[in-house]
Design an enzyme around this catalytic site. Sequence first.
Site, PDB file in Angstrom:
ATOM      1  N   GLU A  86     188.879  92.939 -55.500  1.00 45.62           N
ATOM      2  CA  GLU A  86     188.302  93.181 -56.791  1.00 45.62           C
ATOM      3  C   GLU A  86     187.563  94.530 -56.784  1.00 45.62           C
ATOM      4  O   GLU A  86     187.489  95.178 -55.620  1.00 45.62           O
ATOM      5  CB  GLU A  86     187.013  92.042 -56.999  1.00 45.62           C
ATOM      6  CG  GLU A  86     187.626  90.642 -56.660  1.00 45.62           C
ATOM      7  CD  GLU A  86     186.481  89.510 -56.482  1.00 45.62           C
ATOM      8  OE1 GLU A  86     185.202  90.286 -56.790  1.00 45.62           O
ATOM      9  OE2 GLU A  86     186.474  88.454 -55.952  1.00 45.62           O
ATOM     10  N   LYS A  96     184.373  96.936 -56.865  1.00 50.77           N
ATOM     11  CA  LYS A  96     183.197  96.839 -56.301  1.00 50.77           C
ATOM     12  C   LYS A  96     182.412  97.852 -57.522  1.00 50.77           C
ATOM     13  O   LYS A  96     182.312  98.893 -57.484  1.00 50.77           O
ATOM     14  CB  LYS A  96     183.153  97.581 -55.004  1.00 50.77           C
ATOM     15  CG  LYS A  96     181.674  97.519 -54.754  1.00 50.77           C
ATOM     16  CD  LYS A  96     181.374  98.272 -53.254  1.00 50.77           C
ATOM     17  CE  LYS A  96     180.109  97.770 -52.876  1.00 50.77           C
ATOM     18  NZ  LYS A  96     179.018  98.321 -53.509  1.00 50.77           N
ATOM     19  N   ASP A 100     179.596  99.504 -59.572  1.00 48.69           N
ATOM     20  CA  ASP A 100     178.250 100.085 -59.054  1.00 48.69           C
ATOM     21  C   ASP A 100     177.061  99.711 -60.250  1.00 48.69           C
ATOM     22  O   ASP A 100     176.978 100.520 -60.984  1.00 48.69           O
ATOM     23  CB  ASP A 100     178.646 101.702 -59.204  1.00 48.69           C
ATOM     24  CG  ASP A 100     177.303 102.360 -58.362  1.00 48.69           C
ATOM     25  OD1 ASP A 100     176.604 101.687 -57.949  1.00 48.69           O
ATOM     26  OD2 ASP A 100     177.400 103.780 -58.661  1.00 48.69           O
ATOM     27  N   TYR A 150     181.555  87.698 -60.905  1.00 49.93           N
ATOM     28  CA  TYR A 150     182.596  87.788 -59.835  1.00 49.93           C
ATOM     29  C   TYR A 150     182.438  86.347 -58.869  1.00 49.93           C
ATOM     30  O   TYR A 150     183.097  86.449 -57.899  1.00 49.93           O
ATOM     31  CB  TYR A 150     182.903  88.946 -59.104  1.00 49.93           C
ATOM     32  CG  TYR A 150     181.313  89.482 -58.755  1.00 49.93           C
ATOM     33  CD1 TYR A 150     180.786  88.838 -57.657  1.00 49.93           C
ATOM     34  CD2 TYR A 150     180.710  90.589 -59.353  1.00 49.93           C
ATOM     35  CE1 TYR A 150     179.460  89.284 -57.218  1.00 49.93           C
ATOM     36  CE2 TYR A 150     179.560  90.976 -58.772  1.00 49.93           C
ATOM     37  CZ  TYR A 150     178.873  90.438 -57.854  1.00 49.93           C
ATOM     38  OH  TYR A 150     177.777  90.929 -57.236  1.00 49.93           O
ATOM     39  N   LYS A 161     184.499 101.330 -49.515  1.00 44.36           N
ATOM     40  CA  LYS A 161     183.785 102.465 -50.425  1.00 44.36           C
ATOM     41  C   LYS A 161     184.322 103.668 -50.461  1.00 44.36           C
ATOM     42  O   LYS A 161     184.820 104.153 -49.342  1.00 44.36           O
ATOM     43  CB  LYS A 161     182.414 102.583 -50.164  1.00 44.36           C
ATOM     44  CG  LYS A 161     181.543 101.170 -50.193  1.00 44.36           C
ATOM     45  CD  LYS A 161     180.080 101.418 -49.461  1.00 44.36           C
ATOM     46  CE  LYS A 161     179.278 101.990 -51.054  1.00 44.36           C
ATOM     47  NZ  LYS A 161     177.749 102.092 -50.587  1.00 44.36           N
ATOM     48  N   CYS A 185     160.205 133.000 -70.133  1.00 45.58           N
ATOM     49  CA  CYS A 185     161.038 132.426 -70.878  1.00 45.58           C
ATOM     50  C   CYS A 185     162.245 132.836 -71.324  1.00 45.58           C
ATOM     51  O   CYS A 185     162.157 134.095 -71.881  1.00 45.58           O
ATOM     52  CB  CYS A 185     160.099 131.499 -72.036  1.00 45.58           C
ATOM     53  SG  CYS A 185     161.307 130.805 -73.298  1.00 45.58           S
ATOM     54  N   CYS A 222     161.964 133.393 -75.548  1.00 42.44           N
ATOM     55  CA  CYS A 222     160.756 134.030 -76.127  1.00 42.44           C
ATOM     56  C   CYS A 222     159.859 135.047 -75.328  1.00 42.44           C
ATOM     57  O   CYS A 222     159.066 135.439 -75.647  1.00 42.44           O
ATOM     58  CB  CYS A 222     159.924 133.009 -76.791  1.00 42.44           C
ATOM     59  SG  CYS A 222     158.829 131.988 -75.644  1.00 42.44           S
ATOM     60  N   CYS A 238     157.947 126.446 -70.803  1.00 46.63           N
ATOM     61  CA  CYS A 238     157.339 127.739 -71.793  1.00 46.63           C
ATOM     62  C   CYS A 238     156.225 126.727 -72.346  1.00 46.63           C
ATOM     63  O   CYS A 238     156.532 126.119 -73.179  1.00 46.63           O
ATOM     64  CB  CYS A 238     158.863 127.818 -72.527  1.00 46.63           C
ATOM     65  SG  CYS A 238     158.077 129.265 -73.668  1.00 46.63           S
ATOM     66  N   CYS A 259     158.482 129.128 -79.783  1.00 44.46           N
ATOM     67  CA  CYS A 259     159.890 129.556 -79.011  1.00 44.46           C
ATOM     68  C   CYS A 259     160.970 128.691 -79.750  1.00 44.46           C
ATOM     69  O   CYS A 259     160.683 127.526 -79.954  1.00 44.46           O
ATOM     70  CB  CYS A 259     159.617 128.879 -77.698  1.00 44.46           C
ATOM     71  SG  CYS A 259     161.008 128.737 -76.481  1.00 44.46           S
TER      72      CYS A 259
END
Length: 671
Positions: A114, A116, A118, A226, A313, A407, A410, A425, A431
């Site tokens: 099957e 796996k 995550d 499962y 894995k 920044c 600006c 900033c 900005c």
Amino acid sequence: MMTPPEAQKEIQRLSRELKQHNYNYYALAQPTISDQEFDKMLEELAALEKEFPQFARPDSPTRKVGGEITKTFRTVRHRYPMLSLGNTYSEQDLLDFDKRIKKLIGENFQYVCELKFDGVAIGLTYREGKLVQAVTRGDGAKGDDVTTNIKTIKNIPNYIYGSDIPPEFEVRGEIFMHRKAFARLNAERVEQGEMTFANPRNFAAGTIKMQDSGEVARRPLDCFLYSLLGENLPYKTHFESLEKLTEWGFHVSEHIRRCNTIREVLDFIHAYEKERFEFSFDIDGIVIKVNSYAQQEELGFTAKSPRWAIAYKYKAEEVETLLESISYQVGRTGAVTPVANLQPVQLGGTTVKRASLHNANEMERLDLRPGDMVLVEKGGEIIPKVIRVNFEKRPQGLATASFPAVCPECETELVRNEGEAVHYCPNDTGCPPQIVGRMQHFIGRRAMDIQGIGSETIELLYQKGLLKNIADLYELKTKEEILLSFDRFGERSVNNLLEGIEKSKEMPFERVLFGLGIRYVGETVARKLAAHFKDIDRLAAAGFDELISVNEIGDRIAESILDFFNDPEHLSLLERLRAQGLQFKTEEKEIQLQSNRLEGKTFLISGVFEGYSREELKSMIELNGGKIASGVSAKLHYLVAGENMGPSKREKAEKLNVPIISEKELLSMLA
């Protein structure tokens, strides 16, 4: 070879670090190392404990299955222990696993392979066809009861129907989030100035631990089932039970195969190593199980894992490419994010040109320099990340990359708050990307939901000088002739735009508050603030202590709110919005009292409670005539203390002789 004292010290170090990583992964849903690094550390610890058993502790991470049990949900003991699987990254280990199986039960058996997934493991108990309980893995023996949240997931049936359904059984599976949904929701968190999740698995884990099931329902979780467990079930094989689950209406993955030999298992693994990138969800390997239940029972279990199953894995895919340059993006909240601009390279089925570098700390840790050859990984991440530099290929004379002092948009000097990794900033009213981003956030579907105007239109009107802040939106009705003079602005589209702006004045206070774009005030926080303070004037006048007394409002959020309302430009903006008729108050709802047992008494709720949320306890107090205080004072009658309550509140209450009571004592007052 280590001496015993050295081994003891190393075992303590590894145990401490693994416990912290376990907590980051399971409780906080914010891992700081990869699965592969974690597994390697666990193997090192197991080897040392085997060599020096006198130093192995009963609570060692090698003997634990999962993470910490949170205190915000009822803890439930699993009827059948929820063990983890032994895992490997080596095909040779699979061949050795096959030899051990044959040695114990002979040659006559099948495997079931099957995917796996995550995601987050869950156990679902059904009684007479009805879902009655959903429990997380927890520590394998006990988990958290998250039934209310799980019932909101569309692919998990609350009821199943059929003539052959057992009176009671448990079905296990994995809750996950599809990649596109994850990317969209994470982008919204960025827009709200909230911390993003590392990958879909962590977003799913964070979601099912939320106390607001309404918010859980708004997040698109999915689930594959499962495993089937129960007393006296008539099915002889695992594969047969999966077919039955499908027949009953459970969401079972179609990517399952019965295999007669370990070679067929390896073929299945190889087939999905590339194909996994075409799925809409993440998998990190393949699970291999002996098919026959009788043979599973004969093989038995270790203390931690079944002997009849193993997980292979996949290693995270990584490629090497050239770091051409580093650019810096300014978001709506002023956060400046470094981005690696890469020579285009194929990774995980897509062409990668850019990778997030997160912050200055990460740049410094990697020691990045434009011109370096870097390794990029996509593993479980949606956004590729640079994992290391190939120093052997570094050309001489490359200049060190340093985070800008001003920044990039600006040229305002950047700030970095103590304890934070992000540079900001502070020029939020001057900005350009912050101004445009805030207006785009304000018109968004989850904020003011202004129809007839989109992000591109906001940018165009800003460039034309018609919009400089969100209050300017409500003055566009005086500039209708100018709007009609622009390309692509017909009479109908201008009317729709102005009607959408006018209709947005009906939006409730909590949506207006969210739309203001106060840093760290996301949709949920705005809802809680609106419910607590009722109107914007009370919120603006609140002090630090009153702000942090609100459920889920921490120091960082409170300081951000104070900064916002202490800015004269923000106050001027709010007055313009008020004059236009926006909703700055929450409609009061009359409370129908259940009793007057607590009449004349004031309570302050602080900490985390086992049976109820803070909001539920406050509601109980108010429904029985009591009042909720905003802080500790001499007039307070009771401080209701839960776990993790701040020490300052306790000290102040003790100093003022305010009685400190528990959740149980409060409930007894209501009995």
